[in-house]
Design a protein around this motif. Structure first.
Motif, PDB file in Angstrom:
ATOM      1  N   MET A  82     -10.905  42.188  62.361  1.00  0.00           N
ATOM      2  CA  MET A  82     -11.467  42.504  63.674  1.00  0.00           C
ATOM      3  C   MET A  82     -11.605  44.005  63.821  1.00  0.00           C
ATOM      4  SD  MET A  82      -9.256  39.851  66.001  1.00  0.00           S
ATOM      5  CE  MET A  82     -10.088  40.304  67.532  1.00  0.00           C
ATOM      6  N   ALA A  83     -12.508  44.419  64.708  1.00  0.00           N
ATOM      7  CA  ALA A  83     -12.701  45.844  64.966  1.00  0.00           C
ATOM      8  C   ALA A  83     -11.501  46.411  65.716  1.00  0.00           C
ATOM      9  CB  ALA A  83     -13.968  46.056  65.790  1.00  0.00           C
ATOM     10  N   VAL A  84     -11.210  47.679  65.470  1.00  0.00           N
ATOM     11  CA  VAL A  84     -10.194  48.404  66.234  1.00  0.00           C
ATOM     12  C   VAL A  84     -10.835  48.806  67.555  1.00  0.00           C
ATOM     13  CG1 VAL A  84      -8.804  50.496  66.318  1.00  0.00           C
ATOM     14  CG2 VAL A  84      -9.008  49.218  64.175  1.00  0.00           C
ATOM     15  N   ALA A  85     -10.359  48.247  68.657  1.00  0.00           N
ATOM     16  CA  ALA A  85     -11.028  48.504  69.933  1.00  0.00           C
ATOM     17  C   ALA A  85     -10.185  48.004  71.101  1.00  0.00           C
ATOM     18  CB  ALA A  85     -12.394  47.807  69.973  1.00  0.00           C
ATOM     19  N   TRP A  86     -10.421  48.618  72.267  1.00  0.00           N
ATOM     20  CA  TRP A  86      -9.879  48.139  73.529  1.00  0.00           C
ATOM     21  C   TRP A  86     -10.810  47.066  74.095  1.00  0.00           C
ATOM     22  CZ3 TRP A  86      -5.308  48.666  75.722  1.00  0.00           C
ATOM     23  CH2 TRP A  86      -4.484  49.746  75.351  1.00  0.00           C
ATOM     24  N   THR A  87     -10.233  45.996  74.644  1.00  0.00           N
ATOM     25  CA  THR A  87     -11.026  44.901  75.196  1.00  0.00           C
ATOM     26  C   THR A  87     -10.491  44.506  76.563  1.00  0.00           C
ATOM     27  OG1 THR A  87     -11.454  44.026  72.975  1.00  0.00           O
ATOM     28  CG2 THR A  87     -11.801  42.535  74.829  1.00  0.00           C
ATOM     29  N   PRO A  88     -11.375  44.397  77.579  1.00  0.00           N
ATOM     30  CA  PRO A  88     -10.928  43.875  78.876  1.00  0.00           C
ATOM     31  C   PRO A  88     -10.983  42.354  78.889  1.00  0.00           C
ATOM     32  CG  PRO A  88     -13.221  44.508  79.023  1.00  0.00           C
ATOM     33  CD  PRO A  88     -12.788  44.803  77.607  1.00  0.00           C
ATOM     34  N   TYR A  89     -10.032  41.740  79.590  1.00  0.00           N
ATOM     35  CA  TYR A  89     -10.026  40.289  79.784  1.00  0.00           C
ATOM     36  C   TYR A  89     -10.262  39.977  81.257  1.00  0.00           C
ATOM     37  CZ  TYR A  89      -8.530  39.304  75.046  1.00  0.00           C
ATOM     38  OH  TYR A  89      -8.496  39.178  73.672  1.00  0.00           O
ATOM     39  N   PHE A  90     -11.141  39.020  81.518  1.00  0.00           N
ATOM     40  CA  PHE A  90     -11.493  38.629  82.873  1.00  0.00           C
ATOM     41  C   PHE A  90     -10.868  37.272  83.197  1.00  0.00           C
ATOM     42  CE2 PHE A  90     -14.642  41.669  81.592  1.00  0.00           C
ATOM     43  CZ  PHE A  90     -14.939  42.384  82.740  1.00  0.00           C
ATOM     44  N   ALA A  91     -10.411  37.143  84.426  1.00  0.00           N
ATOM     45  CA  ALA A  91      -9.776  35.904  84.867  1.00  0.00           C
ATOM     46  C   ALA A  91     -10.824  34.826  85.124  1.00  0.00           C
ATOM     47  CB  ALA A  91      -8.980  36.166  86.149  1.00  0.00           C
ATOM     48  N   VAL A  92     -10.572  33.626  84.593  1.00  0.00           N
ATOM     49  CA  VAL A  92     -11.461  32.485  84.828  1.00  0.00           C
ATOM     50  C   VAL A  92     -10.618  31.255  85.141  1.00  0.00           C
ATOM     51  CG1 VAL A  92     -13.303  33.364  83.326  1.00  0.00           C
ATOM     52  CG2 VAL A  92     -11.556  31.841  82.370  1.00  0.00           C
ATOM     53  N   PRO A  93     -11.116  30.347  85.988  1.00  0.00           N
ATOM     54  CA  PRO A  93     -10.367  29.122  86.279  1.00  0.00           C
ATOM     55  C   PRO A  93     -10.430  28.101  85.156  1.00  0.00           C
ATOM     56  CG  PRO A  93     -12.390  29.189  87.551  1.00  0.00           C
ATOM     57  CD  PRO A  93     -12.281  30.513  86.867  1.00  0.00           C
ATOM     58  N   ALA A 121      -7.064  31.717  76.136  1.00  0.00           N
ATOM     59  CA  ALA A 121      -7.879  32.920  76.024  1.00  0.00           C
ATOM     60  C   ALA A 121      -9.009  32.710  75.037  1.00  0.00           C
ATOM     61  CB  ALA A 121      -7.017  34.107  75.588  1.00  0.00           C
ATOM     62  N   ALA A 122     -10.063  33.518  75.199  1.00  0.00           N
ATOM     63  CA  ALA A 122     -11.175  33.526  74.249  1.00  0.00           C
ATOM     64  C   ALA A 122     -11.718  34.944  74.161  1.00  0.00           C
ATOM     65  CB  ALA A 122     -12.274  32.558  74.676  1.00  0.00           C
ATOM     66  N   LEU A 123     -12.196  35.295  72.987  1.00  0.00           N
ATOM     67  CA  LEU A 123     -12.839  36.594  72.757  1.00  0.00           C
ATOM     68  C   LEU A 123     -14.326  36.349  72.583  1.00  0.00           C
ATOM     69  CD1 LEU A 123     -12.256  39.628  72.355  1.00  0.00           C
ATOM     70  CD2 LEU A 123     -12.138  39.166  69.893  1.00  0.00           C
ATOM     71  N   LEU A 124     -15.134  37.025  73.395  1.00  0.00           N
ATOM     72  CA  LEU A 124     -16.564  36.744  73.479  1.00  0.00           C
ATOM     73  C   LEU A 124     -17.382  38.025  73.347  1.00  0.00           C
ATOM     74  CD1 LEU A 124     -16.163  34.560  76.680  1.00  0.00           C
ATOM     75  CD2 LEU A 124     -16.278  33.691  74.335  1.00  0.00           C
ATOM     76  N   THR A 131     -18.245  43.369  73.664  1.00  0.00           N
ATOM     77  CA  THR A 131     -17.130  42.435  73.516  1.00  0.00           C
ATOM     78  C   THR A 131     -16.265  42.405  74.766  1.00  0.00           C
ATOM     79  OG1 THR A 131     -17.086  42.825  71.125  1.00  0.00           O
ATOM     80  CG2 THR A 131     -15.112  41.876  72.114  1.00  0.00           C
ATOM     81  N   PHE A 132     -15.848  41.206  75.162  1.00  0.00           N
ATOM     82  CA  PHE A 132     -14.935  41.046  76.286  1.00  0.00           C
ATOM     83  C   PHE A 132     -14.150  39.760  76.083  1.00  0.00           C
ATOM     84  CE2 PHE A 132     -18.630  38.590  77.345  1.00  0.00           C
ATOM     85  CZ  PHE A 132     -18.216  37.538  78.159  1.00  0.00           C
TER      86      PHE A 132
END
Length: 269
Positions: A82-93, A121-124, A131-132
């Motif tokens: 995977m890439a070296v990076a910061w990723t935000p995660y968003f809340a979903v129901p 969780a999922a990475l999209l 990426t988020f």
């Protein structure tokens, strides 16, 4: 994600907030790195973070600011390619619904949904390649404290802010009228996302009315709130990182592993 009381803290009532009641907003940020110890040393020096273990195993750590969990580190970049990076995660129901919506609208699902008790969780990636992540389940303990101690906000740099706002709005139920949803406004050519009145994200695509720039590499940028922007920039340089841009209120930095992030003066959004 983590949901434990910080080490050393006394017993307290555990207030559980889930993505059923708060959704669409950034709820966590995570850094994928190669070297766990080097990453901890860098961010301890630059941002003053302390560290503790995570429930996910030896390759993971939780960053603490004044005892509040603010970010996750996953030293799996080489192992998982995977890439070296910061990723935000968003809340979903519902993670499955969110992933389906992404695919239906031309985005991609790189990882998941996977179970990480007490959630999923999922990475999209959106259709422009930014990426988020998404998270379904319980939010970090004392989530309101996380909102104050963690990122000032996250910002999407993209080629067409309006088109991106539609994409994310349909995925994350922004401005849907549902109780707890995020509100979307347009200010100064930017899309501004608010959750419970606080600005939590911005989307921009350059000058107002300018044609989409094909040279822009769409990406989410994490902004951390700090008291001394210049001090953070000098610390980054001293500990193997670099400064990409700097002014009195903001500096774009790159850590020793190559991940990019921004430090922003407290009170600036």
């Amino acid at each position: 994600m983590t949901h434990d009381t910080p080490a050393g803290a006394g017993p307290r009532r555990r207030e559980v907030v889930s993505t059923d009641s708060v959704f669409g907003a950034p709820c966590w940020v995570s850094l994928t790195s190669r070297d766990l110890q080097a990453t901890q040393d860098f961010y301890a020096a630059v941002l003053g973070w302390r560290w503790r273990g995570a429930e996910l195993g030896e390759h993971f750590r939780i960053a603490l600011a004044d005892g509040v969990p603010v970010a996750g580190i996953a030293a799996v970049a080489s192992m998982w390619q995977m890439a070296v990076a910061w990723t935000p995660y968003f809340a979903v129901p519902d993670a499955d619904v969110a992933v389906s919506r992404v695919r239906e609208r031309g985005g991609t699902a790189a990882v998941g949904p996977l179970s990480f008790p007490p959630g999923r969780a999922a990475l999209l990636a959106d259709r422009d390649g930014a990426t988020f992540g998404i998270w379904q389940g319980e939010l970090v303990t004392n989530w309101e404290a996380w909102r104050q101690a963690a990122p000032t906000f996250v910002r999407l740099h993209t080629r067409d802010a309006f088109d991106a706002a539609i994409f994310y709005g349909e995925i994350l139920d922004w401005a849907s009228g549902l109780p707890g949803c995020c509100e979307v406004e347009y200010e100064g050519g930017e899309v501004v996302l608010r959750s419970r009145g606080d600005i939590v994200a911005r989307i921009d695509s350059g000058a107002v009315e300018a044609a989409p720039d094909p040279e822009v590499r769409p990406h989410w940028q994490i902004h951390f709130s700090v008291a001394d922007v210049a001090g953070c920039a000098r610390a980054a340089e001293k500990h193997g990182g670099s400064v990409l841009r700097e002014d009195e209120t903001e500096a774009i930095l790159r850590d020793a592993d190559g991940a990019q992030f921004t430090v922003t003066s407290r009170g600036s959004r």
